[in-house]
Enzyme design. Sequence first.
Site, PDB file in Angstrom:
ATOM      1  N   GLY A  46       4.271   3.061  -0.830  1.00 55.66           N
ATOM      2  CA  GLY A  46       5.123   3.038   0.356  1.00 55.66           C
ATOM      3  C   GLY A  46       4.603   2.182   1.488  1.00 55.66           C
ATOM      4  O   GLY A  46       5.239   2.076   2.530  1.00 55.66           O
ATOM      5  N   HIS A  47       3.431   1.549   1.324  1.00 57.53           N
ATOM      6  CA  HIS A  47       2.816   0.787   2.424  1.00 57.53           C
ATOM      7  C   HIS A  47       2.387  -0.581   1.941  1.00 57.53           C
ATOM      8  O   HIS A  47       1.206  -0.802   1.707  1.00 57.53           O
ATOM      9  CB  HIS A  47       1.618   1.550   2.978  1.00 57.53           C
ATOM     10  CG  HIS A  47       1.214   1.130   4.351  1.00 57.53           C
ATOM     11  ND1 HIS A  47       0.306   0.127   4.589  1.00 57.53           N
ATOM     12  CD2 HIS A  47       1.594   1.577   5.560  1.00 57.53           C
ATOM     13  CE1 HIS A  47       0.123   0.004   5.893  1.00 57.53           C
ATOM     14  NE2 HIS A  47       0.893   0.869   6.506  1.00 57.53           N
ATOM     15  N   PHE A  48       3.161  -1.505   1.802  1.00 58.69           N
ATOM     16  CA  PHE A  48       4.612  -1.598   1.926  1.00 58.69           C
ATOM     17  C   PHE A  48       5.132  -2.132   0.612  1.00 58.69           C
ATOM     18  O   PHE A  48       4.492  -3.009   0.041  1.00 58.69           O
ATOM     19  CB  PHE A  48       5.006  -2.529   3.073  1.00 58.69           C
ATOM     20  CG  PHE A  48       4.528  -2.084   4.425  1.00 58.69           C
ATOM     21  CD1 PHE A  48       5.210  -1.086   5.109  1.00 58.69           C
ATOM     22  CD2 PHE A  48       3.405  -2.637   4.998  1.00 58.69           C
ATOM     23  CE1 PHE A  48       4.786  -0.681   6.369  1.00 58.69           C
ATOM     24  CE2 PHE A  48       2.977  -2.226   6.255  1.00 58.69           C
ATOM     25  CZ  PHE A  48       3.665  -1.242   6.943  1.00 58.69           C
ATOM     26  N   LEU A  53      -0.456  -3.294   1.798  1.00 62.06           N
ATOM     27  CA  LEU A  53      -1.572  -3.337   2.745  1.00 62.06           C
ATOM     28  C   LEU A  53      -2.233  -1.967   2.785  1.00 62.06           C
ATOM     29  O   LEU A  53      -1.542  -0.945   2.806  1.00 62.06           O
ATOM     30  CB  LEU A  53      -1.081  -3.652   4.158  1.00 62.06           C
ATOM     31  CG  LEU A  53      -0.363  -4.960   4.411  1.00 62.06           C
ATOM     32  CD1 LEU A  53       0.125  -5.005   5.860  1.00 62.06           C
ATOM     33  CD2 LEU A  53      -1.279  -6.126   4.126  1.00 62.06           C
TER      34      LEU A  53
END
Length: 148
Positions: A46-48, A53
């Site tokens: 989810g990041h990203f 990252l």
Amino acid sequence: MDINEIMKILPHRYPILLVDRIIELELGKRIVGLKNVSINEPYFQGHFPGFPLMPGVYILEALAQVGGILMIKSLELEIGKYAVVFAGIDDARFKRPVYPGDQLLLELEVISLKKSLSKMKGVAKVGDQIVAEAVLYASARELSQLKR
């Protein structure tokens, strides 16, 4: 210090154990640890999406875990009886992103070392580049105190 010894010292486990190796340790003074950043880390989902990252809070947590090892070893705290918990953070700065495939070098230097409250200067690097830095505060607590 390899992952097996780290897991004897820290109570953290997957997915929040963020230290793979300790490469330098000067009791009461400094420590250097490594975190191999893998695309398999759960936070990258989810990041990203499409642009992974490492979240800054995980970089700080990795620094804190390495600092916890320094506290436990330097203060000769009984393993399995104590956990080192975050007590504060000052002057956190992020200089550049950390990507999957990077090797994070986690360096901490003692400013003051006490069971009740320790203060350390932490610097995270990838290669020669500083990616993050902060002043971290931590406290050693008996595990029985942390249970509800």
